[in-house]
Design a protein around this motif. Structure first.
Motif, mmCIF file in Angstrom:
data_model
loop_
_atom_site.group_PDB
_atom_site.id
_atom_site.type_symbol
_atom_site.label_atom_id
_atom_site.label_comp_id
_atom_site.label_asym_id
_atom_site.label_seq_id
_atom_site.Cartn_x
_atom_site.Cartn_y
_atom_site.Cartn_z
ATOM 1 N N LEU A 198 0.845 -1.233 -0.022
ATOM 2 C CA LEU A 198 -0.033 0.003 -0.080
ATOM 3 C C LEU A 198 0.995 1.326 0.110
ATOM 4 C CD1 LEU A 198 -3.095 0.941 -0.014
ATOM 5 C CD2 LEU A 198 -2.786 1.146 2.426
ATOM 6 N N PHE A 199 1.881 1.209 0.902
ATOM 7 C CA PHE A 199 2.967 2.386 0.819
ATOM 8 C C PHE A 199 3.410 2.751 -0.745
ATOM 9 C CE2 PHE A 199 7.409 3.657 0.851
ATOM 10 C CZ PHE A 199 7.068 4.767 1.437
ATOM 11 N N ASP A 200 3.990 1.542 -1.277
ATOM 12 C CA ASP A 200 4.425 1.844 -2.670
ATOM 13 C C ASP A 200 3.569 2.202 -3.426
ATOM 14 O OD1 ASP A 200 6.833 1.004 -1.925
ATOM 15 O OD2 ASP A 200 6.817 -1.556 -2.172
ATOM 16 N N LEU A 201 2.181 1.740 -3.308
ATOM 17 C CA LEU A 201 1.117 2.156 -4.376
ATOM 18 C C LEU A 201 0.910 3.575 -4.098
ATOM 19 C CD1 LEU A 201 -0.650 1.248 -6.553
ATOM 20 C CD2 LEU A 201 -2.445 0.856 -4.435
ATOM 21 N N CYS A 202 0.741 4.147 -3.049
ATOM 22 C CA CYS A 202 0.542 5.448 -2.470
ATOM 23 C C CYS A 202 1.887 6.377 -3.360
ATOM 24 C CB CYS A 202 0.362 5.704 -1.352
ATOM 25 S SG CYS A 202 -1.059 5.021 -0.405
ATOM 26 N N GLN A 203 3.036 5.893 -3.001
ATOM 27 C CA GLN A 203 4.046 6.699 -3.707
ATOM 28 C C GLN A 203 4.132 6.668 -5.226
ATOM 29 O OE1 GLN A 203 6.665 8.275 -1.832
ATOM 30 N NE2 GLN A 203 5.144 7.891 -0.115
ATOM 31 N N GLN A 204 3.660 5.706 -5.787
ATOM 32 C CA GLN A 204 3.462 5.490 -7.283
ATOM 33 C C GLN A 204 2.589 6.214 -7.863
ATOM 34 O OE1 GLN A 204 2.636 1.471 -8.167
ATOM 35 N NE2 GLN A 204 4.865 0.588 -7.446
ATOM 36 N N LEU A 205 1.298 6.528 -7.048
ATOM 37 C CA LEU A 205 0.451 7.480 -7.533
ATOM 38 C C LEU A 205 0.886 8.873 -7.361
ATOM 39 C CD1 LEU A 205 -2.903 5.629 -5.863
ATOM 40 C CD2 LEU A 205 -2.168 5.805 -8.368
ATOM 41 N N ALA A 206 1.345 8.984 -6.260
ATOM 42 C CA ALA A 206 2.094 10.346 -6.059
ATOM 43 C C ALA A 206 2.986 10.925 -7.240
ATOM 44 C CB ALA A 206 2.558 10.632 -4.697
ATOM 45 N N GLN A 207 3.699 10.206 -7.597
ATOM 46 C CA GLN A 207 4.741 10.234 -8.745
ATOM 47 C C GLN A 207 4.140 10.264 -10.023
ATOM 48 O OE1 GLN A 207 7.266 6.895 -9.353
ATOM 49 N NE2 GLN A 207 9.250 8.387 -9.926
ATOM 50 N N GLN A 208 2.918 9.578 -10.114
ATOM 51 C CA GLN A 208 2.251 9.630 -11.485
ATOM 52 C C GLN A 208 1.805 11.077 -11.721
ATOM 53 O OE1 GLN A 208 -0.188 6.443 -11.355
ATOM 54 N NE2 GLN A 208 1.129 4.985 -11.851
ATOM 55 N N GLN A 209 1.424 11.651 -10.711
ATOM 56 C CA GLN A 209 0.503 13.027 -10.647
ATOM 57 C C GLN A 209 1.677 14.210 -10.304
ATOM 58 O OE1 GLN A 209 -2.490 13.283 -11.573
ATOM 59 N NE2 GLN A 209 -2.441 11.193 -11.708
ATOM 60 N N GLY A 210 2.920 13.924 -10.301
ATOM 61 C CA GLY A 210 3.898 14.975 -10.397
ATOM 62 C C GLY A 210 4.010 15.566 -9.002
ATOM 63 N N LEU A 211 3.740 14.728 -7.808
ATOM 64 C CA LEU A 211 3.262 15.165 -6.498
ATOM 65 C C LEU A 211 4.592 14.831 -5.683
ATOM 66 C CD1 LEU A 211 -0.242 14.264 -6.036
ATOM 67 C CD2 LEU A 211 0.618 16.709 -6.246
ATOM 68 N N HIS A 212 5.004 15.221 -4.479
ATOM 69 C CA HIS A 212 5.977 14.944 -3.508
ATOM 70 C C HIS A 212 5.934 13.357 -3.499
ATOM 71 C CE1 HIS A 212 8.047 14.312 0.354
ATOM 72 N NE2 HIS A 212 8.703 15.152 -0.154
ATOM 73 N N THR A 213 7.343 12.688 -3.348
ATOM 74 C CA THR A 213 7.427 11.099 -3.107
ATOM 75 C C THR A 213 8.446 11.233 -1.725
ATOM 76 O OG1 THR A 213 9.033 10.884 -4.812
ATOM 77 C CG2 THR A 213 6.588 10.217 -5.334
ATOM 78 N N SER A 214 8.311 10.324 -1.071
ATOM 79 C CA SER A 214 9.282 10.167 -0.049
ATOM 80 C C SER A 214 10.706 9.813 -0.358
ATOM 81 C CB SER A 214 8.749 9.209 1.106
ATOM 82 O OG SER A 214 9.683 9.136 2.160
ATOM 83 N N GLU A 215 11.750 10.426 0.040
ATOM 84 C CA GLU A 215 13.103 10.350 -0.021
ATOM 85 C C GLU A 215 13.535 9.117 1.070
ATOM 86 O OE1 GLU A 215 12.713 13.934 2.191
ATOM 87 O OE2 GLU A 215 11.678 13.278 0.459
ATOM 88 N N HIS A 216 12.753 8.842 2.015
ATOM 89 C CA HIS A 216 13.022 8.052 3.013
ATOM 90 C C HIS A 216 12.437 6.702 2.899
ATOM 91 C CE1 HIS A 216 14.767 11.477 5.134
ATOM 92 N NE2 HIS A 216 13.642 11.987 4.823
ATOM 93 N N SER A 217 12.880 5.741 3.705
ATOM 94 C CA SER A 217 12.159 4.469 3.358
ATOM 95 C C SER A 217 11.106 4.401 4.579
ATOM 96 C CB SER A 217 13.256 3.399 3.946
ATOM 97 O OG SER A 217 13.924 3.319 5.207
#
Length: 176
Positions: free
Chosen positions: A101-120
């Motif tokens: 779920l975390f990975d999916l949320c990060q992927q969706l953010a990236q697809q929309q050009g939004l902030h993604t986490s730089e941390h694990s």
């Protein structure tokens, strides 16, 4: 533009446990209001209405397809992070559903050009801001069950920052 994030909200029993823990904290700092307690999966930053709508549609489609997984995580360690000056209850992401779920949320953010986490990913709930030290206190064990993913709006007000749920999507238990 709105400051948004995706997160899991504790249920009523968990909120009671968290506020009892907060009441036992006697360190210097500012307690996070009860209504703001949550576990972030993706901080999205400033979002346009178009980005918010596209993200919401993608999450609704995934929820309809049963692709937003339910999970459990145990938060049982009280930690002080000195750089952001926060005191939180944290755990370890062992459940593959939570990591998915975390990975999916990060992927969706990236697809929309939004902030993604730089941390694990470190599952945690912030209890206090502007915290100076870690109190000598045994943390309770809190098992957080994710049953819904929420899109929150972080709003500044005269009473401080308030988090408002804009949309929610059900999480689905894996088929056995």
């Amino acid at each position: 533009m709105k400051r948004l994030f995706l997160a899991i909200a504790p249920d009523e029993a968990q909120l009671k446990q968290l506020t009892q823990l907060q009441a036992s904290l006697n360190g210097e700092g500012r307690l996070v209001p009860r209504g703001n307690l949550h576990m972030t999966l993706a901080f999205l930053g400033q979002c346009s209405d178009t980005q918010q709508e596209a993200l919401s549609k993608a999450l609704a489609r995934l929820a309809h397809q049963g692709r937003l997984p339910a999970f459990e995580v145990t938060l049982d360690t009280l930690v002080h992070w000195s750089r952001p000056k926060i005191l939180c209850l944290k755990g370890v992401a062992r459940d593959p559903q939570l990591l998915s779920l975390f990975d999916l949320c990060q992927q969706l953010a990236q697809q929309q050009g939004l902030h993604t986490s730089e941390h694990s990913f470190t599952p945690h709930i912030t209890l206090m801001r502007k915290a100076k030290t870690l109190p000598e206190l045994k943390a309770p064990s809190l098992t957080l069950s994710g049953h819904a993913l929420h899109l929150y709006h972080s709003q500044s007000s005269e009473q401080g920052v308030q988090y408002k749920v804009l949309s929610s999507w059900p999480l689905t238990a894996p088929k056995t």
